[in-house]
Design a protein around this motif. Structure first.
Motif, PDB file in Angstrom:
ATOM      1  N   ASP A 180       0.800  -1.218   0.000  1.00  0.00           N
ATOM      2  CA  ASP A 180       0.000   0.000   0.000  1.00  0.00           C
ATOM      3  C   ASP A 180       0.841   1.280   0.000  1.00  0.00           C
ATOM      4  OD1 ASP A 180       0.943   0.163   2.594  1.00  0.00           O
ATOM      5  OD2 ASP A 180      -1.032   0.240   3.546  1.00  0.00           O
ATOM      6  N   GLY A 181       2.176   1.156  -0.130  1.00  0.00           N
ATOM      7  CA  GLY A 181       3.032   2.338  -0.176  1.00  0.00           C
ATOM      8  C   GLY A 181       3.431   2.865   1.187  1.00  0.00           C
ATOM      9  N   ASN A 182       3.039   2.190   2.246  1.00  0.00           N
ATOM     10  CA  ASN A 182       3.376   2.583   3.613  1.00  0.00           C
ATOM     11  C   ASN A 182       3.956   1.379   4.345  1.00  0.00           C
ATOM     12  OD1 ASN A 182       2.216   5.273   3.567  1.00  0.00           O
ATOM     13  ND2 ASN A 182       0.240   4.208   3.485  1.00  0.00           N
ATOM     14  N   ILE A 183       4.777   1.657   5.362  1.00  0.00           N
ATOM     15  CA  ILE A 183       5.219   0.589   6.236  1.00  0.00           C
ATOM     16  C   ILE A 183       4.261   0.578   7.417  1.00  0.00           C
ATOM     17  CG2 ILE A 183       7.079  -0.305   7.678  1.00  0.00           C
ATOM     18  CD1 ILE A 183       9.049   1.045   5.814  1.00  0.00           C
ATOM     19  N   ASP A 184       3.395  -0.408   7.436  1.00  0.00           N
ATOM     20  CA  ASP A 184       2.349  -0.525   8.447  1.00  0.00           C
ATOM     21  C   ASP A 184       2.833  -1.415   9.596  1.00  0.00           C
ATOM     22  OD1 ASP A 184       0.456   0.983   6.884  1.00  0.00           O
ATOM     23  OD2 ASP A 184       0.234  -0.798   5.610  1.00  0.00           O
ATOM     24  N   PRO A 185       2.166  -1.374  10.755  1.00  0.00           N
ATOM     25  CA  PRO A 185       2.591  -2.195  11.897  1.00  0.00           C
ATOM     26  C   PRO A 185       2.744  -3.678  11.579  1.00  0.00           C
ATOM     27  CG  PRO A 185       0.969  -0.596  12.615  1.00  0.00           C
ATOM     28  CD  PRO A 185       1.048  -0.490  11.113  1.00  0.00           C
ATOM     29  N   GLY A 186       1.917  -4.234  10.736  1.00  0.00           N
ATOM     30  CA  GLY A 186       2.005  -5.648  10.390  1.00  0.00           C
ATOM     31  C   GLY A 186       3.113  -5.973   9.400  1.00  0.00           C
ATOM     32  N   ASP A 187       3.809  -4.945   8.893  1.00  0.00           N
ATOM     33  CA  ASP A 187       4.859  -5.144   7.904  1.00  0.00           C
ATOM     34  C   ASP A 187       6.247  -5.338   8.516  1.00  0.00           C
ATOM     35  OD1 ASP A 187       2.886  -4.780   6.034  1.00  0.00           O
ATOM     36  OD2 ASP A 187       3.475  -2.732   5.508  1.00  0.00           O
ATOM     37  N   PHE A 188       6.354  -5.332   9.824  1.00  0.00           N
ATOM     38  CA  PHE A 188       7.641  -5.472  10.495  1.00  0.00           C
ATOM     39  C   PHE A 188       7.955  -6.940  10.749  1.00  0.00           C
ATOM     40  CE2 PHE A 188       6.672  -1.105  11.221  1.00  0.00           C
ATOM     41  CZ  PHE A 188       7.887  -0.455  11.385  1.00  0.00           C
ATOM     42  N   LEU A 189       9.239  -7.284  10.761  1.00  0.00           N
ATOM     43  CA  LEU A 189       9.701  -8.626  11.091  1.00  0.00           C
ATOM     44  C   LEU A 189       9.971  -8.675  12.587  1.00  0.00           C
ATOM     45  CD1 LEU A 189      10.752 -11.440  10.194  1.00  0.00           C
ATOM     46  CD2 LEU A 189      12.991 -10.361   9.887  1.00  0.00           C
ATOM     47  N   ALA A 190       9.355  -9.608  13.286  1.00  0.00           N
ATOM     48  CA  ALA A 190       9.567  -9.779  14.720  1.00  0.00           C
ATOM     49  C   ALA A 190      10.795 -10.663  14.926  1.00  0.00           C
ATOM     50  CB  ALA A 190       8.341 -10.408  15.366  1.00  0.00           C
ATOM     51  N   ILE A 191      11.816 -10.120  15.584  1.00  0.00           N
ATOM     52  CA  ILE A 191      13.048 -10.873  15.827  1.00  0.00           C
ATOM     53  C   ILE A 191      13.228 -11.050  17.330  1.00  0.00           C
ATOM     54  CG2 ILE A 191      15.557 -10.902  15.567  1.00  0.00           C
ATOM     55  CD1 ILE A 191      15.195  -9.120  13.115  1.00  0.00           C
ATOM     56  N   PRO A 192      13.206 -12.288  17.816  1.00  0.00           N
ATOM     57  CA  PRO A 192      13.456 -12.520  19.241  1.00  0.00           C
ATOM     58  C   PRO A 192      14.908 -12.155  19.577  1.00  0.00           C
ATOM     59  CG  PRO A 192      12.452 -14.440  18.208  1.00  0.00           C
ATOM     60  CD  PRO A 192      12.857 -13.513  17.109  1.00  0.00           C
ATOM     61  N   VAL A 193      15.102 -11.306  20.566  1.00  0.00           N
ATOM     62  CA  VAL A 193      16.438 -10.861  20.941  1.00  0.00           C
ATOM     63  C   VAL A 193      17.318 -12.046  21.342  1.00  0.00           C
ATOM     64  CG1 VAL A 193      17.738  -9.467  22.609  1.00  0.00           C
ATOM     65  CG2 VAL A 193      15.691  -8.541  21.529  1.00  0.00           C
ATOM     66  N   ALA A 194      16.728 -13.056  21.978  1.00  0.00           N
ATOM     67  CA  ALA A 194      17.512 -14.235  22.373  1.00  0.00           C
ATOM     68  C   ALA A 194      18.175 -14.907  21.183  1.00  0.00           C
ATOM     69  CB  ALA A 194      16.617 -15.242  23.094  1.00  0.00           C
ATOM     70  N   ALA A 195      17.577 -14.792  20.011  1.00  0.00           N
ATOM     71  CA  ALA A 195      18.100 -15.446  18.818  1.00  0.00           C
ATOM     72  C   ALA A 195      19.279 -14.700  18.203  1.00  0.00           C
ATOM     73  CB  ALA A 195      17.005 -15.603  17.771  1.00  0.00           C
ATOM     74  N   VAL A 196      19.432 -13.413  18.497  1.00  0.00           N
ATOM     75  CA  VAL A 196      20.480 -12.624  17.839  1.00  0.00           C
ATOM     76  C   VAL A 196      21.447 -11.954  18.816  1.00  0.00           C
ATOM     77  CG1 VAL A 196      19.154 -12.234  15.735  1.00  0.00           C
ATOM     78  CG2 VAL A 196      18.959 -10.612  17.632  1.00  0.00           C
ATOM     79  N   SER A 197      21.422 -12.332  20.066  1.00  0.00           N
ATOM     80  CA  SER A 197      22.296 -11.745  21.065  1.00  0.00           C
ATOM     81  C   SER A 197      23.722 -12.279  20.931  1.00  0.00           C
ATOM     82  CB  SER A 197      21.755 -12.060  22.464  1.00  0.00           C
ATOM     83  OG  SER A 197      22.640 -11.582  23.449  1.00  0.00           O
ATOM     84  N   ASP A 198      24.696 -11.393  21.028  1.00  0.00           N
ATOM     85  CA  ASP A 198      26.122 -11.752  21.067  1.00  0.00           C
ATOM     86  C   ASP A 198      26.737 -10.934  22.198  1.00  0.00           C
ATOM     87  OD1 ASP A 198      28.738 -12.522  20.619  1.00  0.00           O
ATOM     88  OD2 ASP A 198      28.974 -11.373  18.774  1.00  0.00           O
ATOM     89  N   GLN A 199      26.381 -11.292  23.434  1.00  0.00           N
ATOM     90  CA  GLN A 199      26.726 -10.468  24.589  1.00  0.00           C
ATOM     91  C   GLN A 199      28.226 -10.310  24.821  1.00  0.00           C
ATOM     92  OE1 GLN A 199      25.468 -12.037  28.382  1.00  0.00           O
ATOM     93  NE2 GLN A 199      25.623 -14.145  27.653  1.00  0.00           N
TER      94      GLN A 199
END
Length: 146
Positions: free
Chosen positions: A37-56
């Motif tokens: 629709d030409g907009n980035i709407d709330p449902g257009d975001f990718l949900a990334i669990p922080v636990a999956a990408v943490s490199d503490q």
């Protein structure tokens, strides 16, 4: 995240956008794809669990995949006695479970490759060709798409 927001959320929502001009203009492309629709709407975001990408510790390896920190495959059985292998996964990455009767033997794929879903940080695969009461097998989980 903790320094920026005062806490570390469990999930971060991400979207990328390309516009036709430097000062905004019309939305030319976005990732994830969105609804067009030409907009980035709330449902257009990718949900990334922080636990999956943490490199503490800044080791260049996700904590979730580091054997000394979080990565550990677990084994259980289903009602039929088949082994069920479960491991931490990274959303969007593809894995293959393999088994072997001896560590020096030939490894065989167990089922098909599996890809973790957008917010899936754990995957389970059932080996329907074996039962836990039968001969012992070794299992390994391989990351197919880095």
């Amino acid at each position: 995240l903790n320094a920026a927001f005062g806490y570390t959320p469990q999930i971060v929502y991400v979207a990328a956008a390309a516009y036709q001009t430097q000062d905004g203009g019309v939305l030319a492309a976005q990732g994830p794809a969105g609804n067009g629709d030409g907009n980035i709407d709330p449902g257009d975001f990718l949900a990334i669990p922080v636990a999956a990408v943490s490199d503490q510790f800044g080791l260049g390896v996700y904590d979730w995949l580091n054997p000394s920190l979080a990565f550990a495959a677990t084994f259980s059985s289903n009602a039929s006695g088949n082994p069920v292998i479960t491991w931490p996964s990274i959303p969007g990455k593809t894995y293959q479970v393999q088994s072997c009767a001896t560590l020096s033997g030939a490894w065989q794929s167990v089922g098909s490759q599996v890809t973790a879903g957008a917010s899936q940080i754990s995957i389970s695969v059932t080996d329907t060709t074996q039962t836990l009461s039968g001969a012992g097998l070794f299992y390994r989980v391989m990351l197919v798409s880095p």
